[in-house]
Design a protein around this motif. Structure first.
Motif, PDB file in Angstrom:
ATOM      1  N   VAL A  92      65.927  27.710  14.979  1.00 51.00           N
ATOM      2  CA  VAL A  92      64.549  27.785  15.460  1.00 51.00           C
ATOM      3  C   VAL A  92      64.299  29.085  16.210  1.00 51.00           C
ATOM      4  O   VAL A  92      63.317  29.797  15.961  1.00 51.00           O
ATOM      5  N   VAL A  93      65.216  29.433  17.112  1.00 53.14           N
ATOM      6  CA  VAL A  93      65.053  30.651  17.898  1.00 53.14           C
ATOM      7  C   VAL A  93      65.383  31.886  17.065  1.00 53.14           C
ATOM      8  O   VAL A  93      65.202  33.011  17.516  1.00 53.14           O
ATOM      9  N   GLY A  94      65.833  31.675  15.840  1.00 54.98           N
ATOM     10  CA  GLY A  94      66.038  32.803  14.937  1.00 54.98           C
ATOM     11  C   GLY A  94      64.753  33.557  14.658  1.00 54.98           C
ATOM     12  O   GLY A  94      64.778  34.714  14.200  1.00 54.98           O
ATOM     13  N   LEU A  98      61.015  38.064  15.140  1.00 51.34           N
ATOM     14  CA  LEU A  98      59.705  38.054  14.489  1.00 51.34           C
ATOM     15  C   LEU A  98      58.610  37.911  15.544  1.00 51.34           C
ATOM     16  O   LEU A  98      57.617  38.642  15.536  1.00 51.34           O
ATOM     17  N   ALA A  99      58.800  36.969  16.467  1.00 55.93           N
ATOM     18  CA  ALA A  99      57.816  36.763  17.530  1.00 55.93           C
ATOM     19  C   ALA A  99      57.715  37.989  18.428  1.00 55.93           C
ATOM     20  O   ALA A  99      56.618  38.360  18.878  1.00 55.93           O
ATOM     21  N   VAL A 147      60.273  26.250  20.611  1.00 53.56           N
ATOM     22  CA  VAL A 147      59.194  27.173  20.238  1.00 53.56           C
ATOM     23  C   VAL A 147      58.625  27.840  21.488  1.00 53.56           C
ATOM     24  O   VAL A 147      58.377  29.057  21.508  1.00 53.56           O
ATOM     25  N   GLY A 148      58.435  27.058  22.535  1.00 53.37           N
ATOM     26  CA  GLY A 148      57.964  27.627  23.788  1.00 53.37           C
ATOM     27  C   GLY A 148      58.945  28.637  24.355  1.00 53.37           C
ATOM     28  O   GLY A 148      58.549  29.679  24.903  1.00 53.37           O
ATOM     29  N   SER A 152      58.166  32.622  24.919  1.00 58.18           N
ATOM     30  CA  SER A 152      58.342  33.162  26.262  1.00 58.18           C
ATOM     31  C   SER A 152      59.252  34.379  26.240  1.00 58.18           C
ATOM     32  O   SER A 152      58.967  35.409  26.864  1.00 58.18           O
ATOM     33  N   ALA A 153      60.364  34.270  25.512  1.00 63.50           N
ATOM     34  CA  ALA A 153      61.295  35.395  25.426  1.00 63.50           C
ATOM     35  C   ALA A 153      60.649  36.585  24.728  1.00 63.50           C
ATOM     36  O   ALA A 153      60.857  37.740  25.121  1.00 63.50           O
ATOM     37  N   ALA A 154      59.856  36.332  23.702  1.00 68.91           N
ATOM     38  CA  ALA A 154      59.208  37.425  22.966  1.00 68.91           C
ATOM     39  C   ALA A 154      58.287  38.229  23.873  1.00 68.91           C
ATOM     40  O   ALA A 154      58.291  39.462  23.852  1.00 68.91           O
TER      41      ALA A 154
END
Length: 279
Positions: A92-94, A98-99, A147-148, A152-154
């Protein structure tokens, strides 16, 4: 240079899983910021630079702090505590590079080619299908938390990269940690006195996310983003999901299922296409 940060970050989910074996997710998420801030203050003192960020950039440091010191650590820890496996989380965090690229495009006002947006959509669809297949046709709470976490990291990566263009990566993450201290210290003390079950694996995982994931990894990462640009440096993030899957297999004995590997490969291809379209 950014690759060093990616290697450090790849161990974050496995280390968090170990930390949760003795500590509650709130202590793991907030307490790691205190550990990292202690190391940051020491480094700032040794480097003989101010211990507080410039007033004119305080807003940017607050945004970075909210995203990388609070947002990602707390949401990802809660996701793992809610039942998400490290392998599942890695897929998911992969979508994080992209984000991050999307945030950079929106922040910098770039106009990438149509392939960029098509690849973004394909990556999102791949992750959605994967999570639905694992959740019996519905998104679990852990998936929404993940997803959140990646969003947030992006935002935190993008804002931190902007600051790192004329500020050393060490100072960027250090100031983000210092800005958070008025919240992280009292919350950590309160959580500590309420009782935590300390074990060797939990302590080892906690120290890793505090010193490596929350501090040391950001130094080469922000420096790499500033030097090579978010688009180019983002390509090194393609290594993070596969590395996390390997750590989950080696350290946590999580099975490498074909569905998980297939979803990870699909995400990697989509992210690679976005980086190529934007470069």
């Amino acid at each position: 240079m950014a690759g060093g940060g990616v290697v450090a970050f790849s161990g974050t989910f496995p280390a968090t899983a170990f930390a949760l074996r003795g500590f509650d997710p709130y202590f793991v998420a907030i307490g790691r910021g205190v550990v990292a801030a202690f190391a940051a203050v020491v480094c700032l003192v040794v480097a003989r630079v101010p211990l507080v960020p410039p007033r004119g950039r305080l807003g940017s440091y607050v945004v970075t702090s909210v995203c990388v010191v609070f947002g990602f650590p707390l949401l990802s820890a809660l996701a793992l505590d809610a039942g998400a496996s490290v392998s599942h989380s890695a897929v998911v965090v992969g979508l994080l590079p992209l984000a991050t690229a999307v945030c950079a495009v929106l922040r910098a006002g770039e106009r990438p080619r149509r392939l960029f947006w098509l690849s973004c959509g394909a990556g999102a669809v791949a992750v959605t299908l994967f999570t639905l297949s694992r959740g019996g046709g519905s998104l679990a709470v852990a998936d929404l938390l993940l997803v959140g976490a990646l969003l947030s990291a992006a935002v935190g990566y993008t804002e931190g990269a902007r600051l790192a263009k004329d500020t050393p990566g060490l100072q960027v993450i250090s100031y983000a940690l210092v800005v958070a201290l008025p919240v992280t210290v009292p919350v950590t003390v309160l959580l500590l006195v309420t009782g935590q079950h300390v074990t060797a694996p939990a302590l080892g995982g906690f120290l890793y996310v505090g010193l490596v994931s929350m501090f040391l990894g950001f130094i080469p990462w922000y420096a790499g983003l500033a030097r090579g640009g978010i688009a180019r440096a983002g390509q090194t993030q393609l290594l993070q999901p596969p590395l996390t899957l390997v750590w989950a297999w080696l350290l946590l004995s999580e099975a490498l299922e074909l569905v998980t590997l297939g979803a990870a490969l699909a995400v990697l291809l989509c992210v690679a296409a976005t980086q190529r379209a934007r470069s």
